[in-house]
Design a protein around this motif. Sequence first.
Motif, PDB file in Angstrom:
ATOM      1  N   MET A 138       0.833  -1.198   0.000  1.00  0.00           N
ATOM      2  CA  MET A 138       0.000   0.000   0.000  1.00  0.00           C
ATOM      3  C   MET A 138       0.877   1.261   0.000  1.00  0.00           C
ATOM      4  SD  MET A 138      -3.326  -0.637  -0.038  1.00  0.00           S
ATOM      5  CE  MET A 138      -2.955  -1.825  -1.348  1.00  0.00           C
ATOM      6  N   THR A 139       1.313   1.656  -1.180  1.00  0.00           N
ATOM      7  CA  THR A 139       2.078   2.885  -1.315  1.00  0.00           C
ATOM      8  C   THR A 139       1.122   4.071  -1.441  1.00  0.00           C
ATOM      9  OG1 THR A 139       2.133   2.763  -3.728  1.00  0.00           O
ATOM     10  CG2 THR A 139       3.887   1.616  -2.525  1.00  0.00           C
ATOM     11  N   SER A 140       1.655   5.259  -1.261  1.00  0.00           N
ATOM     12  CA  SER A 140       0.839   6.459  -1.386  1.00  0.00           C
ATOM     13  C   SER A 140       0.222   6.558  -2.780  1.00  0.00           C
ATOM     14  CB  SER A 140       1.688   7.700  -1.092  1.00  0.00           C
ATOM     15  OG  SER A 140       0.938   8.880  -1.294  1.00  0.00           O
ATOM     16  N   SER A 141       0.997   6.222  -3.808  1.00  0.00           N
ATOM     17  CA  SER A 141       0.484   6.347  -5.180  1.00  0.00           C
ATOM     18  C   SER A 141      -0.625   5.350  -5.465  1.00  0.00           C
ATOM     19  CB  SER A 141       1.624   6.176  -6.185  1.00  0.00           C
ATOM     20  OG  SER A 141       2.221   4.893  -6.065  1.00  0.00           O
ATOM     21  N   VAL A 142      -0.509   4.133  -4.942  1.00  0.00           N
ATOM     22  CA  VAL A 142      -1.562   3.128  -5.132  1.00  0.00           C
ATOM     23  C   VAL A 142      -2.864   3.610  -4.505  1.00  0.00           C
ATOM     24  CG1 VAL A 142      -2.342   0.828  -4.421  1.00  0.00           C
ATOM     25  CG2 VAL A 142      -0.068   1.122  -5.379  1.00  0.00           C
ATOM     26  N   VAL A 143      -2.783   4.090  -3.282  1.00  0.00           N
ATOM     27  CA  VAL A 143      -3.980   4.564  -2.577  1.00  0.00           C
ATOM     28  C   VAL A 143      -4.561   5.772  -3.287  1.00  0.00           C
ATOM     29  CG1 VAL A 143      -4.873   5.464  -0.401  1.00  0.00           C
ATOM     30  CG2 VAL A 143      -3.140   3.638  -0.386  1.00  0.00           C
ATOM     31  N   ARG A 144      -3.723   6.720  -3.636  1.00  0.00           N
ATOM     32  CA  ARG A 144      -4.185   7.957  -4.262  1.00  0.00           C
ATOM     33  C   ARG A 144      -4.876   7.671  -5.599  1.00  0.00           C
ATOM     34  NH1 ARG A 144      -2.776  13.208  -3.344  1.00  0.00           N
ATOM     35  NH2 ARG A 144      -1.292  12.445  -1.784  1.00  0.00           N
ATOM     36  N   GLN A 145      -4.261   6.822  -6.415  1.00  0.00           N
ATOM     37  CA  GLN A 145      -4.839   6.518  -7.727  1.00  0.00           C
ATOM     38  C   GLN A 145      -6.205   5.841  -7.589  1.00  0.00           C
ATOM     39  OE1 GLN A 145      -1.866   4.227  -9.819  1.00  0.00           O
ATOM     40  NE2 GLN A 145      -0.368   5.908  -9.742  1.00  0.00           N
ATOM     41  N   SER A 146      -6.327   4.947  -6.630  1.00  0.00           N
ATOM     42  CA  SER A 146      -7.596   4.243  -6.441  1.00  0.00           C
ATOM     43  C   SER A 146      -8.690   5.190  -5.989  1.00  0.00           C
ATOM     44  CB  SER A 146      -7.420   3.109  -5.430  1.00  0.00           C
ATOM     45  OG  SER A 146      -6.496   2.144  -5.897  1.00  0.00           O
ATOM     46  N   ILE A 147      -8.362   6.085  -5.079  1.00  0.00           N
ATOM     47  CA  ILE A 147      -9.356   7.038  -4.587  1.00  0.00           C
ATOM     48  C   ILE A 147      -9.741   8.021  -5.683  1.00  0.00           C
ATOM     49  CG2 ILE A 147      -9.793   8.843  -2.892  1.00  0.00           C
ATOM     50  CD1 ILE A 147      -9.647   5.751  -1.969  1.00  0.00           C
ATOM     51  N   ASP A 148      -8.779   8.393  -6.514  1.00  0.00           N
ATOM     52  CA  ASP A 148      -9.083   9.303  -7.617  1.00  0.00           C
ATOM     53  C   ASP A 148     -10.066   8.668  -8.603  1.00  0.00           C
ATOM     54  OD1 ASP A 148      -7.580  11.359  -6.639  1.00  0.00           O
ATOM     55  OD2 ASP A 148      -5.826  10.988  -7.925  1.00  0.00           O
ATOM     56  N   VAL A 149      -9.990   7.352  -8.777  1.00  0.00           N
ATOM     57  CA  VAL A 149     -10.947   6.668  -9.646  1.00  0.00           C
ATOM     58  C   VAL A 149     -12.361   6.815  -9.105  1.00  0.00           C
ATOM     59  CG1 VAL A 149     -11.702   4.412 -10.516  1.00  0.00           C
ATOM     60  CG2 VAL A 149      -9.279   5.025 -10.592  1.00  0.00           C
ATOM     61  N   SER A 150     -12.544   6.586  -7.812  1.00  0.00           N
ATOM     62  CA  SER A 150     -13.875   6.727  -7.213  1.00  0.00           C
ATOM     63  C   SER A 150     -14.353   8.174  -7.274  1.00  0.00           C
ATOM     64  CB  SER A 150     -13.859   6.238  -5.755  1.00  0.00           C
ATOM     65  OG  SER A 150     -13.734   4.836  -5.697  1.00  0.00           O
ATOM     66  N   ARG A 151     -13.476   9.115  -7.017  1.00  0.00           N
ATOM     67  CA  ARG A 151     -13.869  10.525  -7.089  1.00  0.00           C
ATOM     68  C   ARG A 151     -14.339  10.890  -8.496  1.00  0.00           C
ATOM     69  NH1 ARG A 151      -9.162  13.374  -6.541  1.00  0.00           N
ATOM     70  NH2 ARG A 151     -10.296  15.339  -6.325  1.00  0.00           N
ATOM     71  N   LYS A 152     -13.644  10.376  -9.496  1.00  0.00           N
ATOM     72  CA  LYS A 152     -14.029  10.658 -10.874  1.00  0.00           C
ATOM     73  C   LYS A 152     -15.353  10.003 -11.223  1.00  0.00           C
ATOM     74  CE  LYS A 152     -12.370  10.373 -15.659  1.00  0.00           C
ATOM     75  NZ  LYS A 152     -11.241   9.947 -16.540  1.00  0.00           N
ATOM     76  N   ARG A 153     -15.511   8.739 -10.843  1.00  0.00           N
ATOM     77  CA  ARG A 153     -16.755   8.025 -11.165  1.00  0.00           C
ATOM     78  C   ARG A 153     -17.955   8.675 -10.480  1.00  0.00           C
ATOM     79  NH1 ARG A 153     -16.342   1.749 -10.076  1.00  0.00           N
ATOM     80  NH2 ARG A 153     -18.318   1.791 -11.225  1.00  0.00           N
ATOM     81  N   MET A 154     -17.773   9.081  -9.241  1.00  0.00           N
ATOM     82  CA  MET A 154     -18.873   9.685  -8.481  1.00  0.00           C
ATOM     83  C   MET A 154     -19.019  11.179  -8.760  1.00  0.00           C
ATOM     84  SD  MET A 154     -18.247   7.672  -4.872  1.00  0.00           S
ATOM     85  CE  MET A 154     -19.610   8.470  -4.004  1.00  0.00           C
ATOM     86  N   ASP A 155     -18.075  11.726  -9.505  1.00  0.00           N
ATOM     87  CA  ASP A 155     -18.083  13.134  -9.909  1.00  0.00           C
ATOM     88  C   ASP A 155     -18.162  14.067  -8.691  1.00  0.00           C
ATOM     89  OD1 ASP A 155     -17.872  15.279 -11.550  1.00  0.00           O
ATOM     90  OD2 ASP A 155     -19.882  15.154 -12.403  1.00  0.00           O
ATOM     91  N   VAL A 156     -17.276  13.817  -7.731  1.00  0.00           N
ATOM     92  CA  VAL A 156     -17.200  14.674  -6.548  1.00  0.00           C
ATOM     93  C   VAL A 156     -15.737  15.039  -6.300  1.00  0.00           C
ATOM     94  CG1 VAL A 156     -19.280  13.781  -5.434  1.00  0.00           C
ATOM     95  CG2 VAL A 156     -17.084  12.641  -5.025  1.00  0.00           C
ATOM     96  N   ALA A 157     -15.520  16.236  -5.777  1.00  0.00           N
ATOM     97  CA  ALA A 157     -14.159  16.652  -5.439  1.00  0.00           C
ATOM     98  C   ALA A 157     -13.670  15.931  -4.194  1.00  0.00           C
ATOM     99  CB  ALA A 157     -14.117  18.164  -5.234  1.00  0.00           C
ATOM    100  N   SER A 158     -14.599  15.639  -3.282  1.00  0.00           N
ATOM    101  CA  SER A 158     -14.256  14.980  -2.023  1.00  0.00           C
ATOM    102  C   SER A 158     -15.275  13.894  -1.721  1.00  0.00           C
ATOM    103  CB  SER A 158     -14.225  16.010  -0.887  1.00  0.00           C
ATOM    104  OG  SER A 158     -13.900  15.398   0.349  1.00  0.00           O
ATOM    105  N   LEU A 159     -14.800  12.684  -1.434  1.00  0.00           N
ATOM    106  CA  LEU A 159     -15.689  11.588  -1.058  1.00  0.00           C
ATOM    107  C   LEU A 159     -16.252  11.851   0.335  1.00  0.00           C
ATOM    108  CD1 LEU A 159     -13.486   8.544  -2.165  1.00  0.00           C
ATOM    109  CD2 LEU A 159     -15.347   9.606  -3.458  1.00  0.00           C
ATOM    110  N   ASP A 160     -17.553  11.738   0.497  1.00  0.00           N
ATOM    111  CA  ASP A 160     -18.145  11.948   1.819  1.00  0.00           C
ATOM    112  C   ASP A 160     -17.583  10.965   2.839  1.00  0.00           C
ATOM    113  OD1 ASP A 160     -19.845  14.094   1.148  1.00  0.00           O
ATOM    114  OD2 ASP A 160     -21.299  12.701   0.272  1.00  0.00           O
TER     115      ASP A 160
END
Length: 382
Positions: A138-160
């Motif tokens: 679990m590197t920072s880049s792995v976590v960041r990239q995965s969260i960015d995918v959800s943010r893009k799919r859900m079309d939100v700047a910040s996940l609730d």
Amino acid sequence: MATSVINHHQFLYSNNFHNYRGTESRKLSVRTIRCDGTGENERVIKVKNGNDSLEICRVLNGMWQTSGGWGKIDRDEAVNAMLRYADSGLSTFDMADHYGPAEDLYGIFINRVRRERPPEFLEQIKGLTKWVPPPVKMTSSVVRQSIDVSRKRMDVASLDMLQFHWWDYSNPGYLDALKHLTDLKEEGKIKTVALTNFDTERLQIILENGIPVVSNQVQHSIVDMRPQQKMAELCQHTGVKLITYGTVMGGLLSEKFLDTNLSIPFAGPPLNTPSLQKYKRMVDAWGGWGLFQALLKTLNQVATKHMVSIPTVAVRYILDQPSVAGSMVGVRLGLSEHIQDCKAVFSLTLDEDDFNNIEEVTKKGKDLLRVIGDCGDEYRRA
């Protein structure tokens, strides 16, 4: 980085938490203990840890049913259904990165809300998602990239809320992942960090590492009371809340299965969804179909007394348990709706006789903590 991520001065619960440690686990009373909610008759509740907080509806719309196996989902009809749920006050949606198109549907839905509803309505909508990675480094880049995918799919700047799941406890990488998720929270990409299907021991370790999780999503129903035997006690000492799923057991806890005999082929309703099949196995482990029928009959008597449905009683019962903030009811968007049953939960009050009658049946079932293990252990068996 493993336990090196610890930052003890951030741990906000030291006094109560260390009073908990070393105590013998015991089964808590299942009498009504109300959570501190806000709004009309506990319709919403705040989950929090330190400065992190999020208001959610206490009956959540579960979107596992969009992932396939429950019927074909039409995108437009699904989004229209999400709007109906939100308009009725059922404003919190729970999904995951692996629930088929769930995150994408939420993205379309939230844009409809932005265009068609006032700003104050938008503020009430909450989208909770989950990240369920393979147990890799679990590197920072792995976590960041995965969260960015959800943010893009859900079309939100910040996940609730980001609810994190980890498959393999022998791999301590879950602490690294949660530290990186906390970093993303500090950057504003996540509002609250939470867990799903973690057991009591690992929740304790996570809190000791100063990671500010607000909730843990676990399986919890009248049949599966495992969270009240260990998890709820730790939650009461630390302030972490429980969000529950499987509360109506995929629909098994309903009038549809009352007075049925599944041992006779084609005599009862088909177990034709993944959730029905999953929770039928839970019934078998708990006490079998005969005892389950006795439970349904008792729940039907309680439901008739209060002029509500069996699922409404089942949800209310779990919402009244210690440390439970909210309970999930699955939505088959565009295929069926349970809005009125869900709304009825907020006006239902179970009395002492109701609890006693229900517990008279449930005490005859097996102790699932002994049969299965603690919360989430069913996903980690060899």
